[in-house]
Design an enzyme around this catalytic site. Structure first.
Site, PDB file in Angstrom:
ATOM      1  CG  HIS A  67      -2.076   0.915   1.114  1.00 18.80           C
ATOM      2  ND1 HIS A  67      -2.013   2.260   1.350  1.00 18.80           N
ATOM      3  CD2 HIS A  67      -3.353   0.658   0.732  1.00 18.80           C
ATOM      4  CE1 HIS A  67      -3.202   2.799   1.133  1.00 18.80           C
ATOM      5  NE2 HIS A  67      -4.034   1.860   0.756  1.00 18.80           N
ATOM      6  CG  ASP A 126      -8.369  -4.327  -2.855  1.00 17.16           C
ATOM      7  OD1 ASP A 126      -7.580  -3.397  -3.093  1.00 17.16           O
ATOM      8  OD2 ASP A 126      -9.602  -4.189  -2.832  1.00 17.16           O
TER       9      ASP A 126
HETATM   10  C1  SDX Z   1      -6.208   0.058  -2.915  1.00 16.05           C
HETATM   11  O1  SDX Z   1      -4.426   4.548  -2.033  1.00 16.05           O
HETATM   12  C2  SDX Z   1      -5.387   3.944  -1.410  1.00 16.05           C
HETATM   13  O2  SDX Z   1      -5.818   4.314  -0.333  1.00 16.05           O
HETATM   14  C3  SDX Z   1      -5.956   2.745  -2.153  1.00 16.05           C
HETATM   15  C4  SDX Z   1      -6.972   1.891  -1.400  1.00 16.05           C
HETATM   16  C5  SDX Z   1      -8.249   2.666  -1.117  1.00 16.05           C
HETATM   17  O3  SDX Z   1      -8.970   2.270  -0.188  1.00 16.05           O
HETATM   18  O4  SDX Z   1      -8.577   3.583  -1.926  1.00 16.05           O
HETATM   19  O5  SDX Z   1      -6.419   1.460  -0.165  1.00 16.05           O
HETATM   20  C6  SDX Z   1      -7.374   0.669  -2.223  1.00 16.05           C
HETATM   21  O6  SDX Z   1      -5.934   0.408  -4.027  1.00 16.05           O
HETATM   22  C7  SDX Z   1      -5.365  -0.934  -2.168  1.00 16.05           C
HETATM   23  C8  SDX Z   1      -4.135  -1.398  -2.995  1.00 16.05           C
HETATM   24  C9  SDX Z   1      -4.612  -2.476  -3.964  1.00 16.05           C
HETATM   25  N1  SDX Z   1      -3.529  -2.853  -4.906  1.00 16.05           N
HETATM   26  C10 SDX Z   1      -2.912  -4.016  -4.828  1.00 16.05           C
HETATM   27  O7  SDX Z   1      -3.098  -4.829  -3.927  1.00 16.05           O
HETATM   28  C11 SDX Z   1      -1.955  -4.262  -6.006  1.00 16.05           C
HETATM   29  C12 SDX Z   1      -0.637  -4.817  -5.469  1.00 16.05           C
HETATM   30  N2  SDX Z   1       0.071  -3.759  -4.737  1.00 16.05           N
HETATM   31  C13 SDX Z   1       0.948  -2.911  -5.448  1.00 16.05           C
HETATM   32  O8  SDX Z   1       0.870  -2.822  -6.817  1.00 16.05           O
HETATM   33  C14 SDX Z   1       1.494  -1.739  -4.673  1.00 16.05           C
HETATM   34  O9  SDX Z   1       1.773  -2.168  -3.418  1.00 16.05           O
HETATM   35  C15 SDX Z   1       0.644  -0.492  -4.614  1.00 16.05           C
HETATM   36  C16 SDX Z   1       0.239  -0.019  -5.957  1.00 16.05           C
HETATM   37  C17 SDX Z   1      -0.581  -0.750  -3.799  1.00 16.05           C
HETATM   38  C18 SDX Z   1       1.456   0.600  -3.911  1.00 16.05           C
HETATM   39  O10 SDX Z   1       2.536   0.856  -4.749  1.00 16.05           O
HETATM   40  P1  SDX Z   1       3.572   2.024  -4.365  1.00 16.05           P
HETATM   41  O11 SDX Z   1       3.219   2.724  -3.123  1.00 16.05           O
HETATM   42  O12 SDX Z   1       3.787   2.862  -5.593  1.00 16.05           O
HETATM   43  O13 SDX Z   1       4.851   1.227  -3.997  1.00 16.05           O
HETATM   44  P2  SDX Z   1       5.896   0.743  -5.030  1.00 16.05           P
HETATM   45  O14 SDX Z   1       5.199   0.204  -6.240  1.00 16.05           O
HETATM   46  O15 SDX Z   1       6.898   1.814  -5.223  1.00 16.05           O
HETATM   47  O16 SDX Z   1       6.517  -0.485  -4.236  1.00 16.05           O
HETATM   48  C19 SDX Z   1       7.548  -0.268  -3.308  1.00 16.05           C
HETATM   49  C20 SDX Z   1       8.408  -1.531  -3.412  1.00 16.05           C
HETATM   50  C21 SDX Z   1       8.804  -1.854  -4.849  1.00 16.05           C
HETATM   51  O17 SDX Z   1      10.036  -2.547  -4.801  1.00 16.05           O
HETATM   52  P3  SDX Z   1      11.401  -1.719  -5.096  1.00 16.05           P
HETATM   53  O18 SDX Z   1      11.216  -1.074  -6.489  1.00 16.05           O
HETATM   54  O19 SDX Z   1      11.521  -0.689  -4.007  1.00 16.05           O
HETATM   55  O20 SDX Z   1      12.490  -2.752  -5.083  1.00 16.05           O
HETATM   56  O21 SDX Z   1       7.634  -2.664  -2.961  1.00 16.05           O
HETATM   57  C22 SDX Z   1       7.450  -3.575  -4.037  1.00 16.05           C
HETATM   58  C23 SDX Z   1       7.737  -2.823  -5.312  1.00 16.05           C
HETATM   59  O22 SDX Z   1       8.234  -3.705  -6.315  1.00 16.05           O
HETATM   60  N3  SDX Z   1       6.053  -4.002  -3.986  1.00 16.05           N
HETATM   61  C24 SDX Z   1       5.632  -5.248  -4.160  1.00 16.05           C
HETATM   62  C25 SDX Z   1       4.236  -5.185  -3.991  1.00 16.05           C
HETATM   63  N4  SDX Z   1       3.873  -3.941  -3.744  1.00 16.05           N
HETATM   64  C26 SDX Z   1       5.000  -3.202  -3.752  1.00 16.05           C
HETATM   65  N5  SDX Z   1       6.287  -6.406  -4.433  1.00 16.05           N
HETATM   66  C27 SDX Z   1       5.518  -7.523  -4.552  1.00 16.05           C
HETATM   67  N6  SDX Z   1       4.162  -7.536  -4.389  1.00 16.05           N
HETATM   68  C28 SDX Z   1       3.500  -6.392  -4.117  1.00 16.05           C
HETATM   69  N7  SDX Z   1       2.176  -6.409  -3.974  1.00 16.05           N
END
Ligand code: SDX
Length: 431
Positions: free
Chosen positions: A308, A366
């Site tokens: 998140h 989710d």
């Molecule tokens: C919702 O914003 C809100 O409030 C949203 C929400 C709401 O109520 O409105 O809470 C609802 O959207 C919840 C999130 C649902 N999405 C997912 O579950 C999809 C999977 N999660 C990700 O795609 C990700 O975690 C995000 C999009 C939710 C957040 O992404 P960020 O904050 O941009 O973080 P990032 O992509 O920069 O990740 C940071 C690091 C990265 O690694 P590095 O580049 O630093 O090496 O963490 C890793 C990412 O690769 N990472 C994950 C991961 N999520 C982040 N690695 C594996 N699996 C994951 N799910």
């Protein structure tokens, strides 16, 4: 605006600039950069808005490090266990918990707005039966501005309130109609003798051929899912609604834009993607393979329902959702649901893995919701429409708050331009 006793000094070359600092009720201070470009001729740069406050708000507060979510100051776990969705809607819209009389009046108003204009039924018939219900919802909600002209004048507070009531009331009807259309069953009209969640289950699962009794425990679980998704500060879809509204677009167009944004798998589409992932994993012995893929920088795969932007601790909604999943599946006699076992083991293994621990990746709202919704009988394609239905109150509350601010203006970000410097056109024979 909050206290401005503090300031930050930005020094660029020989020049220093004082920027006011505002302190919130709770949470991080903010540095006011509104005059920075005028004074220093520079922009700030924050493409994902990871360090940017786009507005001030009194509706919802999230402490990502502590895993706290407050709606008008009330913790989400208390609202999920002690309140119900329409009462939370009142709280989000008006700022205080209603008296019994206020709640009765509000519920009566919402109940009497649940039908949609009969002519709108034709919109659904323009879609293919296999259209994703989110596509249908974006189209039908956007088209509401063609039917409810008497609540599109955004300068009129009363019209803003009526539009909010209409959207909260009609979204379950539209979502249920999108579902019925996709499975070739007749539309089911709302019933005024049912509460909000029971009415939605009735519109989704009853058929004219036989009597349908809503299971009150499932209705309570449905209502709790609505509450857990109601609002979440300035997430991507809410920011989309605010930006659309800043141009003066009508409320139905703004909410349709929010639905479109929510659809993405990185946002509200994650509940559908998460269940599809859990099914692809299929059994606990395949979990290590998928965890390895999630950690592999060369593999675009991510654990859906994990991570998140704000929560770097447990998403408090996921905790409540997990409890609800146990209750609902026990009730339905599917407590040994293999998908739930995979989800629980996946959560356990991921939270013991240094990659997820170091990056502070926890299950989000989710991760468990899809398991409950599938157990209730919903197809995965209905998971995000249910999220959109629930979040409508958050979108309209934030939309109303923005429009009530006399200082609000059109949102127009700038950029870091890395394209070509000016150059002259070259005739095709010289290229
Ligand atoms: C919702 O914003 C809100 O409030 C949203 C929400 C709401 O109520 O409105 O809470 C609802 O959207 C919840 C999130 C649902 N999405 C997912 O579950 C999809 C999977 N999660 C990700 O795609 C990700 O975690 C995000 C999009 C939710 C957040 O992404 P960020 O904050 O941009 O973080 P990032 O992509 O920069 O990740 C940071 C690091 C990265 O690694 P590095 O580049 O630093 O090496 O963490 C890793 C990412 O690769 N990472 C994950 C991961 N999520 C982040 N690695 C594996 N699996 C994951 N799910």
């Amino acid at each position: 605006m909050a206290d401005t006793a503090k300031s930050a000094t930005l020094t660029i070359g020989e020049q220093s600039y004082d920027l006011p600092i505002y302190s919130p009720t709770v949470g991080p201070d903010v540095v006011d950069i509104r005059k920075l470009y005028g004074q220093a001729g520079v922009f700030t740069y924050d493409p994902g808005f990871t360090s940017t406050a786009s507005c001030d708000s009194t509706i919802t507060f999230i402490d990502g490090d502590e895993g706290v979510l407050l709606h008008r100051g009330y913790p989400i776990d208390q609202l999920a266990s002690k309140s119900h969705y329409l009462e939370v809607c009142y709280l989000l819209m008006y700022g205080e918990l209603p008296t019994a009389a206020e709640l009765e009046d509000f519920e009566n108003t919402i109940t009497r707005h649940t039908m949609i204009h009969e002519q709108m039924h034709n919109f659904f018939r323009g879609f293919r039966r296999d259209a994703h219900p989110m596509a249908t919802m974006v189209g039908v909600v956007g088209a509401m501005s063609a039917f409810y002209h008497d609540s599109t004048d955004i300068s009129d507070p009363r019209q803003r309130e009526i539009a909010s009531h209409r959207l909260i009331a009609k979204m379950p009807t539209i979502a249920a109609m999108a579902y019925k259309y996709s499975i070739g069953q007749p539309f089911v009209y709302p019933r005024n003798d049912l509460d909000y969640a029971a009415n939605f289950l009735h519109m989704c699962f009853s058929v004219p051929a036989e009597k349908y009794e809503v299971n009150p425990i499932l209705a309570r679980a449905m209502d709790r899912i609505f509450t857990l998704h109601a609002d979440h500060e300035q997430n991507a879809s809410t920011s989309t609604v605010r930006l659309a509204s800043s141009s003066g677009a009508n409320p139905f167009a703004c909410i349709a834009a929010g639905i479109a944004c929510l659809w993405g798998p990185a946002h509200g589409g994650a509940n559908q993607a998460c269940l599809e992932m859990l099914k692809e994993i299929g059994s606990v012995d395949r979990i290590p393979e998928f965890i390895a893929r999630a950690k592999d920088k060369n593999d675009p795969f991510r654990l859906m329902g994990f991570g998140h932007r704000v929560y770097k601790n447990r998403d408090p909604r996921a905790t409540v959702m997990k409890q609800s999943a146990d209750e609902v599946l026990d009730l339905l006699g599917v407590e040994n649901n293999p998908i739930l076992q995979v989800a629980k083991e996946l959560e356990k293994q991921a939270l013991e893995d240094p990659y997820f621990i170091d990056k502070k990746l926890f299950p989000n709202v989710d991760f468990y919701s899809g398991i409950i919704l599938e157990a209730m009988g919903f197809p995965t394609s209905m998971f995000t429409p249910i999220f959109a239905l629930s979040r409508t109150v958050g979108w309209v509350s934030q939309w109303k708050e923005q429009l009530a601010d006399p200082q609000h203006k059109i949102g127009r970000p700038r950029q870091l331009y890395l394209g070509s410097a000016q150059r002259d056109y070259t005739d095709i024979e010289n290229r």
